[in-house]
Design an enzyme around this catalytic site. Structure first.
Site, short mmCIF file in Angstrom:
data_model
loop_
_atom_site.label_atom_id
_atom_site.label_comp_id
_atom_site.label_asym_id
_atom_site.label_seq_id
_atom_site.Cartn_x
_atom_site.Cartn_y
_atom_site.Cartn_z
N SER A 159 0.83 -1.20 0.00
CA SER A 159 0.00 0.00 0.00
C SER A 159 0.87 1.26 0.00
O SER A 159 1.62 1.49 -0.94
CB SER A 159 -0.95 -0.04 1.20
OG SER A 159 -1.91 0.98 1.12
N ASP A 258 -9.97 -3.62 -5.22
CA ASP A 258 -9.23 -2.52 -4.61
C ASP A 258 -9.33 -1.30 -5.53
O ASP A 258 -8.95 -1.38 -6.70
CB ASP A 258 -7.77 -2.93 -4.42
CG ASP A 258 -6.92 -1.87 -3.73
OD1 ASP A 258 -7.45 -0.79 -3.41
OD2 ASP A 258 -5.72 -2.14 -3.52
N HIS A 290 -8.34 -4.47 -0.90
CA HIS A 290 -7.03 -3.94 -0.57
C HIS A 290 -6.41 -4.62 0.64
O HIS A 290 -7.03 -4.73 1.70
CB HIS A 290 -7.15 -2.44 -0.31
CG HIS A 290 -5.84 -1.76 -0.10
ND1 HIS A 290 -4.90 -1.67 -1.10
CD2 HIS A 290 -5.30 -1.14 0.98
CE1 HIS A 290 -3.84 -1.01 -0.64
NE2 HIS A 290 -4.07 -0.69 0.62
#
Length: 316
Positions: A159, A258, A290
């Site tokens: 991320s 995501d 995600h």
């Protein structure tokens, strides 16, 4: 001013960020577990202060070593996720993930603890990450000098950590890493990376794109060009050429549910189009959101992502 009268920039289960720079964090995202021996994997970890001035630390991980083993192991420099706002190297889910990765891949890992926004606005996290990377490849700790192979270094991030990995890879490609014996960064892995831009992509969800850009404006008020700053939009005009990326191999993993996935796929295509001479791999998991592989590491699809990462590190 109470929270009810402030404008929300970004709201999710992990935190609520306001346009005035205030933040309310979910307590569980700031929990930490101590370093030490992990009975499930046999991996041992320890925390090391790398910069007394800032208090910066890293968490080192070492897999079981048999006797006076002489075979050097690849080094993974890992950057955790959390929107640049929550999380740490000691957060339970990231500590668990790195333990598993180190055991499966037989690597030495350096998990970087960077300062969090908005109290420490960007570029603090990038500065801390760059300093930690330089520290890691200097072999400053015996775990690295005795067991790590500085000729096989990998950058891995999830991320926001995936965003950091891109920026570290570009920085190394442009300026190199100062060292008596320059290390070799072999590969780069971006797991569900966080990117954005001033112009919404057709495939992007508008609400998330707007909120993500609002978040960026609050945590990096001095960014050049807002969400077209090269650190959040690697494809922006004026960004360093993606052909400068360090390494010989790149793996980008995304998930179909995501909202960051379209940018991750576009990033792969842009690297290919840049003339970069390395090998680009893209792996998307269908029907997942995600960071699912960190949140639910025991699922079959999480195992597939781990298998792909381990194979990449082993160059299979």
């Amino acid at each position: 001013m109470d929270s009810s009268s402030r404008v929300i920039a970004f709201d999710c289960s992990s935190f609520r960020l306001y346009m005035d720079g205030q933040v309310e964090r979910a307590a569980q995202r700031m929990e930490t577990v101590p370093a030490g021996f992990d009975a499930d994997t046999g991996v041992t970890s320890k925390d090391v202060v790398t910069d007394v001035a800032t208090g910066a630390t890293v968490r080192l991980y070492l897999p079981p070593v048999q006797g006076a083993a002489t075979t050097k192991l690849p080094i993974v420099v890992f950057f955790h996720g959390g929107y640049f706002i929550v999380g740490s190297a000691g957060e339970p889910m990231y500590h668990r993930y790195v333990n598993s990765l180190v055991a499966r891949a037989r690597v030495v890992a350096v998990s970087v603890d960077y300062r969090l926004a908005p109290e420490h606005p960007l570029p603090a996290a990038y500065d801390d990450s760059w300093a930690a990377l330089k520290w890691a490849v200097s072999g400053a700790d015996p775990w690295l000098s005795d067991h790590g192979d500085l000729g096989r270094v990998f950058l891995v991030g999830v991320s926001a950590g995936g965003n950091i990995v891109h920026n570290m890879a570009v920085s190394v490609g442009v300026s190199g890493l100062p060292a008596a014996e320059p290390p070799r960064i072999e590969g780069v892995i971006l797991l569900h990376p966080s990117f954005s831009g001033e112009q919404k992509m057709e495939a992007e969800e508008g609400e998330f794109w707007r909120a993500n850009n609002n978040r960026w404006a609050v945590i990096f008020p001095s960014a050049t060009g807002g969400a077209d700053d090269p650190r959040i939009n690697p494809m922006a005009a004026g960004a360093p050429s993606l052909s400068k990326l360090v390494g010989q191999r790149l793996l980008v993993c995304t998930a179909s549910l995501d909202p960051r996935a379209p940018r991750g796929a576009a990033y792969c295509e842009a690297v290919r189009a840049s003339g970069w001479r390395g090998k680009v791999e893209w792996f998307e998991t269908e029907g997942e959101g995600h960071g699912f592989f960190v949140l639910d590491p025991g699922s079959h699809k999480s195992g597939e992502v781990m298998d792909r990462v381990v194979a990449f590190l082993a160059d299979l």
